[in-house]
Scaffold this motif. Structure first.
Motif, PDB file in Angstrom:
ATOM      1  N   LYS A  30      -2.856  -8.626   8.653  1.00  0.00           N
ATOM      2  CA  LYS A  30      -4.114  -7.910   8.427  1.00  0.00           C
ATOM      3  C   LYS A  30      -3.894  -6.409   8.301  1.00  0.00           C
ATOM      4  N   LYS A  31      -2.824  -5.910   8.893  1.00  0.00           N
ATOM      5  CA  LYS A  31      -2.565  -4.475   8.845  1.00  0.00           C
ATOM      6  C   LYS A  31      -1.944  -4.037   7.525  1.00  0.00           C
ATOM      7  N   PHE A  33      -3.465  -4.284   4.673  1.00  0.00           N
ATOM      8  CA  PHE A  33      -4.534  -3.953   3.733  1.00  0.00           C
ATOM      9  C   PHE A  33      -4.950  -2.489   3.918  1.00  0.00           C
ATOM     10  N   ALA A  34      -5.212  -1.818   2.806  1.00  0.00           N
ATOM     11  CA  ALA A  34      -5.566  -0.398   2.864  1.00  0.00           C
ATOM     12  C   ALA A  34      -6.902  -0.172   3.561  1.00  0.00           C
ATOM     13  N   SER A  35      -7.823  -1.141   3.463  1.00  0.00           N
ATOM     14  CA  SER A  35      -9.129  -1.034   4.110  1.00  0.00           C
ATOM     15  C   SER A  35      -9.647  -2.441   4.377  1.00  0.00           C
ATOM     16  N   PRO A  36     -10.645  -2.581   5.236  1.00  0.00           N
ATOM     17  CA  PRO A  36     -11.184  -3.920   5.521  1.00  0.00           C
ATOM     18  C   PRO A  36     -11.725  -4.638   4.291  1.00  0.00           C
ATOM     19  N   SER A  37     -12.118  -3.886   3.273  1.00  0.00           N
ATOM     20  CA  SER A  37     -12.675  -4.510   2.069  1.00  0.00           C
ATOM     21  C   SER A  37     -11.614  -4.824   1.011  1.00  0.00           C
ATOM     22  N   SER A  38     -10.379  -4.403   1.242  1.00  0.00           N
ATOM     23  CA  SER A  38      -9.314  -4.640   0.262  1.00  0.00           C
ATOM     24  C   SER A  38      -8.981  -6.125   0.171  1.00  0.00           C
ATOM     25  N   ARG A  39      -8.592  -6.556  -1.002  1.00  0.00           N
ATOM     26  CA  ARG A  39      -8.257  -7.968  -1.221  1.00  0.00           C
ATOM     27  C   ARG A  39      -6.763  -8.172  -1.463  1.00  0.00           C
ATOM     28  N   ASN A  41      -2.856  -7.359  -0.175  1.00  0.00           N
ATOM     29  CA  ASN A  41      -1.961  -6.868   0.869  1.00  0.00           C
ATOM     30  C   ASN A  41      -0.871  -6.027   0.214  1.00  0.00           C
ATOM     31  N   PRO A  66       0.551   0.262   4.421  1.00  0.00           N
ATOM     32  CA  PRO A  66      -0.041   1.026   5.520  1.00  0.00           C
ATOM     33  C   PRO A  66       0.502   0.686   6.907  1.00  0.00           C
TER      34      PRO A  66
END
Length: 317
Positions: A30-31, A33-39, A41, A66
């Protein structure tokens, strides 16, 4: 044990390596992804981007990832090289003698498609190029169908029969053909995706083929797994199936060629033909000569190919 390039051991002795592991394997994906909304990795392969593939492709050092140092644990360890075998040979007296298939040296050669059976597929190209290479080497064609070829070569008292099949490695048909070939062939060769270890996993073959995978304990066989990182996936599992009271390691009646890293479709046909020309046409070179020819066929696309199980093999042809 792990397979490394020999250049890692400068001077031939032990060497220290450093690498990173995730502090928390459960949350590390999960870490990425650039942001919670990113799809997408950013810390793994662009195509194999799922959490299920993350363990294989993850790279916290690639551009844009990231994941930071606080998410990682640094590890150092010493690597010590094991001595390689010298002057060992396939058991040609058995391969070309009475080995359970009468006067036939039976080769099962399965090629897996890359994505589909359409023209341009890399696996389909491997299939066609290998067929042409064997024909040019002197094999006589007896069956020439789009997804099935058969070739024959006379080596004197023995005839080498090569059955080539182009298959989807994720299909039940593949599982059935692989199980049959592993049980009955003198030489079994698979070229294609390893499926992260899934395609030729013995349990998968049993489940999808509906057939038991009982390898003949007293028959000498050679298996070639020309896919990505097959040493890690398909080495010990098949030696285990050959074990007996007289052969507790399972190596007396089985030699396996595997890869240490990713194998390229671009050179698959050349590698396969180099191997089959060396082992099944009566020449009888040492394993070390066979592997020199394989490495030459790989060129700059080395998969760190090597032979396992030859430590108890003959020292002459």
């Amino acid at each position: 044990m792990v397979v490394f390039a020999s250049g890692l051991f400068r001077g031939g002795g032990a060497t220290r390596v450093a690498f990173a592991l995730p502090k928390d394997p459960v949350t590390i994906y999960k870490k990425g992804f650039a942001s919670p909304s990113s799809r997408k990795n950013l810390c793994t392969d662009e195509h194999y981007n799922s959490e299920g593939d993350f363990w294989y492709f993850w790279n916290p050092y690639q551009d844009g990832c990231p994941i930071g140092g606080g998410d990682l644990v640094g590890v150092q360890t010493d690597l010590s090289p094991l001595p390689v075998t010298r002057g060992t040979y396939p058991e040609y007296s058995r391969l070309y003698g009475e080995n359970g298939n009468g006067d036939v040296l039976q080769v099962s050669y399965l090629v897996g498609v890359d994505e589909n059976f359409q023209n341009g597929d890399l696996g389909k190209k491997t299939f066609r190029d290998a067929f042409a290479g064997l024909r040019n080497a002197g094999f006589r064609v007896t069956v020439d169908e789009p997804r099935r070829k058969q070739l024959v070569y006379n080596t004197g008292a023995k005839k080498t029969h090569v059955q080539m099949l182009l298959l989807d490695p994720n299909s039940a048909e593949f599982a059935a053909e692989a199980a049959r070939g592993l049980r009955t062939s003198d030489v079994f060769l698979y070229d294609g995706h390893s499926g992260l270890g899934g395609y030729l996993d013995p349990e998968r073959l049993v489940a999808d083929s509906g057939q038991p995978l009982a390898l003949p304990k007293n028959k000498y066989q050679i298996f070639v797994f020309q896919g990505c990182s097959t040493y890690a996936y398909y080495n010990s599992a098949f030696f285990s199936l050959k074990r007996s009271g007289a052969d507790p390691k399972g190596t007396k009646n089985l030699d396996i060629m595997t890869t240490g890293i990713g194998a390229a479709f671009d050179v698959g046909a050349s590698v396969d033909v180099a191997f089959l020309r060396s082992v099944t046409m009566g020449e009888r070179p040492s394993w070390q000569t066979v592997m020199d020819r394989v490495r030459q066929a790989e060129g700059g696309n080395s998969a760190l190919s090597h032979i396992n199980g030859d430590e108890d093999n003959p020292r002459n042809p």
